[in-house]
Design a protein around this motif. Sequence first.
Motif, short mmCIF file in Angstrom:
data_model
loop_
_atom_site.label_atom_id
_atom_site.label_comp_id
_atom_site.label_asym_id
_atom_site.label_seq_id
_atom_site.Cartn_x
_atom_site.Cartn_y
_atom_site.Cartn_z
N ALA A 201 9.69 0.30 -2.96
CA ALA A 201 8.41 -0.31 -2.71
C ALA A 201 7.13 0.83 -3.35
CB ALA A 201 8.02 -0.58 -1.44
N CYS A 202 6.31 0.15 -3.41
CA CYS A 202 4.97 1.06 -3.70
C CYS A 202 3.75 0.97 -2.76
CB CYS A 202 4.56 0.69 -5.02
SG CYS A 202 5.60 0.84 -6.48
N GLY A 203 2.95 1.93 -2.80
CA GLY A 203 1.73 1.70 -2.02
C GLY A 203 2.06 1.22 -0.36
N THR A 204 1.13 0.33 0.20
CA THR A 204 1.30 0.05 1.68
C THR A 204 2.61 -0.58 1.81
OG1 THR A 204 -0.91 -0.23 1.59
CG2 THR A 204 0.32 -1.84 3.06
N SER A 205 3.19 -1.16 0.84
CA SER A 205 4.69 -1.95 1.07
C SER A 205 5.49 -0.84 1.21
CB SER A 205 5.01 -2.67 -0.12
OG SER A 205 4.25 -3.84 -0.28
N ALA B 25 -4.99 6.43 5.93
CA ALA B 25 -5.63 7.34 5.03
C ALA B 25 -5.68 6.52 3.89
CB ALA B 25 -4.82 8.57 4.71
N LEU B 26 -4.66 5.89 3.45
CA LEU B 26 -4.70 5.16 1.97
C LEU B 26 -5.92 4.02 2.19
CD1 LEU B 26 -3.28 4.33 -0.52
CD2 LEU B 26 -1.85 2.93 0.72
N LYS B 27 -5.80 3.32 3.43
CA LYS B 27 -6.81 2.16 3.45
C LYS B 27 -8.28 2.75 3.17
CE LYS B 27 -5.24 -0.58 3.05
NZ LYS B 27 -3.67 -0.89 3.01
N LEU B 28 -8.48 4.16 4.12
CA LEU B 28 -9.84 4.58 3.67
C LEU B 28 -10.23 5.07 2.46
CD1 LEU B 28 -12.28 5.29 5.77
CD2 LEU B 28 -11.36 7.56 5.65
N LYS B 29 -9.16 5.64 1.74
CA LYS B 29 -9.50 6.07 0.55
C LYS B 29 -9.77 4.98 -0.58
CE LYS B 29 -5.38 8.80 0.35
NZ LYS B 29 -4.23 9.70 0.25
N GLU B 30 -8.92 4.11 -0.38
CA GLU B 30 -8.95 3.18 -1.58
C GLU B 30 -10.35 2.01 -1.34
OE1 GLU B 30 -5.63 0.16 0.11
OE2 GLU B 30 -5.90 0.25 -1.92
N ILE B 31 -10.73 1.88 -0.37
CA ILE B 31 -12.02 0.99 -0.16
C ILE B 31 -13.29 1.91 -0.03
CG2 ILE B 31 -10.99 -1.02 0.46
CD1 ILE B 31 -11.61 -0.64 3.18
N ALA C 94 13.74 -4.58 -1.48
CA ALA C 94 12.30 -4.33 -2.17
C ALA C 94 11.39 -4.80 -1.41
CB ALA C 94 12.04 -5.39 -3.63
N MET C 95 10.27 -4.15 -0.97
CA MET C 95 9.16 -4.76 -0.24
C MET C 95 7.96 -4.84 -1.23
SD MET C 95 10.32 -4.05 3.09
CE MET C 95 8.85 -4.50 3.86
N SER C 96 7.68 -6.15 -1.18
CA SER C 96 6.35 -6.32 -2.22
C SER C 96 5.53 -7.66 -1.97
CB SER C 96 6.88 -6.46 -3.67
OG SER C 96 5.90 -6.72 -4.49
N GLN C 97 4.19 -7.23 -1.68
CA GLN C 97 3.40 -8.36 -1.32
C GLN C 97 3.30 -9.48 -2.49
OE1 GLN C 97 0.37 -11.18 -1.35
NE2 GLN C 97 -0.01 -9.38 -2.61
N SER C 98 3.12 -8.96 -3.73
CA SER C 98 3.03 -9.54 -4.95
C SER C 98 4.41 -10.25 -5.54
CB SER C 98 2.22 -9.08 -5.88
OG SER C 98 3.14 -7.82 -6.28
N GLY C 99 5.48 -9.54 -5.38
CA GLY C 99 6.80 -9.75 -5.85
C GLY C 99 6.72 -9.52 -7.65
N GLU C 100 5.63 -8.66 -7.92
CA GLU C 100 5.65 -8.42 -9.52
C GLU C 100 5.18 -7.06 -9.68
OE1 GLU C 100 6.24 -10.94 -11.41
OE2 GLU C 100 5.89 -12.74 -10.37
N THR C 101 5.11 -6.06 -8.72
CA THR C 101 4.83 -4.58 -9.04
C THR C 101 5.89 -4.22 -9.91
OG1 THR C 101 3.86 -4.48 -6.93
CG2 THR C 101 4.59 -2.48 -7.99
N ALA C 102 5.42 -3.81 -11.13
CA ALA C 102 6.29 -3.39 -12.36
C ALA C 102 7.46 -2.22 -11.64
CB ALA C 102 5.63 -2.84 -13.53
N GLY D 297 -7.87 -9.57 -0.49
CA GLY D 297 -8.36 -8.23 -0.80
C GLY D 297 -7.41 -7.46 -1.38
N VAL D 298 -7.86 -6.55 -2.23
CA VAL D 298 -6.93 -5.46 -2.78
C VAL D 298 -6.45 -4.61 -1.89
CG1 VAL D 298 -7.10 -3.52 -4.42
CG2 VAL D 298 -8.06 -5.56 -5.23
N ALA D 299 -6.97 -4.41 -0.87
CA ALA D 299 -6.43 -3.66 0.39
C ALA D 299 -5.57 -4.26 1.04
CB ALA D 299 -7.54 -2.73 0.98
N SER E 156 -2.29 -6.62 -8.27
CA SER E 156 -0.89 -6.65 -8.53
C SER E 156 -0.98 -5.87 -9.62
CB SER E 156 -0.74 -8.22 -8.73
OG SER E 156 0.82 -8.35 -9.20
N VAL E 157 0.12 -4.55 -9.71
CA VAL E 157 0.16 -3.83 -10.46
C VAL E 157 1.35 -3.97 -11.55
CG1 VAL E 157 0.33 -1.21 -11.07
CG2 VAL E 157 -0.99 -2.04 -9.20
N THR E 158 1.16 -4.77 -12.52
CA THR E 158 2.30 -5.36 -13.21
C THR E 158 2.80 -4.53 -14.38
OG1 THR E 158 0.80 -6.85 -14.24
CG2 THR E 158 2.08 -7.81 -12.32
#
Length: 606
Positions: free
Chosen positions: A296-300, A480-486, A342-350, A394-396, A602-604
């Motif tokens: 997975a990536c990021g929050t996932s 930390a990720l949430k604070l950074k990104e927004i 696989a963990m993915s909100q979008s199901g499309e993360t490349a 929301g992107v976050a 969604s980072v495709t």
Amino acid sequence: MCGIIGIVGKAPVAERLVESLKRLEYRGYDSAGVAGVVGSGVERRRAKGKIKALEEVLTAEPLTATTGIGHTRWATHGAPNVANAHPHSAGRVTLVHNGIIENFAELKAELAAAGRTFESDTDTEVIAHLIDAELATGLAPIDAFKATLDRLTGAYALAVLIEGAENLVLGARRGSPLVVGEGQGEMFLGSDALAVGPFTNRVIYLDEGDYVALDHDGARIFDASGAAVTRPVRVVPTSAVMMEKGNYRHFMEKEIHDQPEGCQRTIAAYVDALTSRTAIPGDVDWAKLERIQIVACGTSYIAGVVGKYLIEQLADLPVDVEIASEFRYRQPALRPGALVVAMSQSGETADTLAALRYCKAKGMKSAVVVNATESTMAREVDVVWPIHCGPEIGVASTKAFTAQVSVLTAIAVAAAKARGTIDAAEEQRLVKVLLEAPRLIAEAIHLEGAIKEIAADVAKARDVLYLGRGPMSALALEGALKLKEISYIHAEGYAAGELKHGPIALVDDKTPIVILAPHDSWFEKSASNMSEVMARGGQVIFITDTEGVKHAPEGAKVVVTAPASDPLVSTLVMSAPIQLLAYHVAVIKGADVDQPRNLAKSVTVE
Ligand code: M6R
């Protein structure tokens, strides 16, 4: 990533193109544009920045077309400016693109040598030139399109207009998703079902390599070999209504508040509330399973780390969790007896998709914990474990995170029971604990007022440190990720035990230190980290629970008291305070909460 809409309409489409682009804002973008067939030509309107800027251009110069395409661009090749904004034109061809054309440099050199000139720095513009060159040889639009697709290496979803071909939109996908929407005498093309959602819920998901011609008569679909094919029409449940912010200022705020319901719906799909037993859909033999590989990536990814703690501890089942972008290229040693999840909100993360395919190619059984159940990952795995929190705009990521953790928690309990590490009575107790989590999350959300006050101080900080132990070390990463990104404040998440091995050097009286410490088996250790930090002048925000507050050392600058919970669900309960802290800091700083700079939902592309 870039959003795409195409409409073959019966009435002027500019307004609807813009409406759809607004639905796609959540994907992240830095410029936007539309184009339409007007008389014997094609006209474009483009703007840097937000869709509002495009609307201003359209007010000044209206577009009267009844067939058109639109795009939100997330810059890859070339700066975010009007020249690089889509649609791109060359000769008779105007098009929009999501993805990356890997061989664009060699194609561009070839086209330049043939006398073609370029007006942008994008990889996309070469596609328009290639189609135009094929048209110039006398090919029909669909054949010129196919001949061009055969020359492209890389990932793309495309929507194309051709001068002189009124009421025609061509589309193609490889590596990036694309859907066709069926309307009443009108046809739509979109980068996802949400793009066409305002106009129709009858959707066709194009397969990898498909290309399509849309006109008033419908969609003619072809597979990668050029053979005409039919693809099933699905009625998608995502209604336009679910996309509204309601009374909230931002989607992120709404999505934080949606969590009790989202988790409740998710948990209900993985347990039988009547018998208090787990009920995990899909054919996985938990007793025999040798290992789980989460990618997975990021929050996932962070949700996967929480899952590892729970599954290994409860079920004595080894779990590896790895960032997909690393995993896919390092040739990991895999065995067919393992299950890839696989963990993915979008199901499309490349990267996650590539890691999943890598494992499948090694003969591993595959599953995905996913929000978008029609996504590429969902369509490629053996077992789909949906989260039921509704579309996350929301992107976050917030409600997808807690729903993902809910699924992995249910799986931990089910695997433990199947492997004999807990008995039936303990399974029932734990399922009851899980069913109580939504209520406790709702109680934690009620801390919002107190957290808003803390946010005013944190908003002044340059750096913030998040610490926790056990599953809370994963939540420290997420905080930390949430604070950074927004909010764009630098933040680090650490396993608190690592404090003395480096991060303690950061501690001073200006750096807020958020310690996540519910009253669990790690509490004493976390409390002692709090003392160490305070001894060095650190300003501690101690987030604990009603039990922990009785045992916390004196001296924290602020203590936030979440409801007490069983360790099985404490990550779910403690998520809301850290999400709300990031949210209110970002609001105070006036940041664009739902579409933070440089980020895409969604980072495709990798
Ligand atoms: O759609 P996915 O879950 O695969 O996306 C993974 C990450 O891109 C995503 O979680 C990202 O880190 C979020 N912006 C975090 O809030």
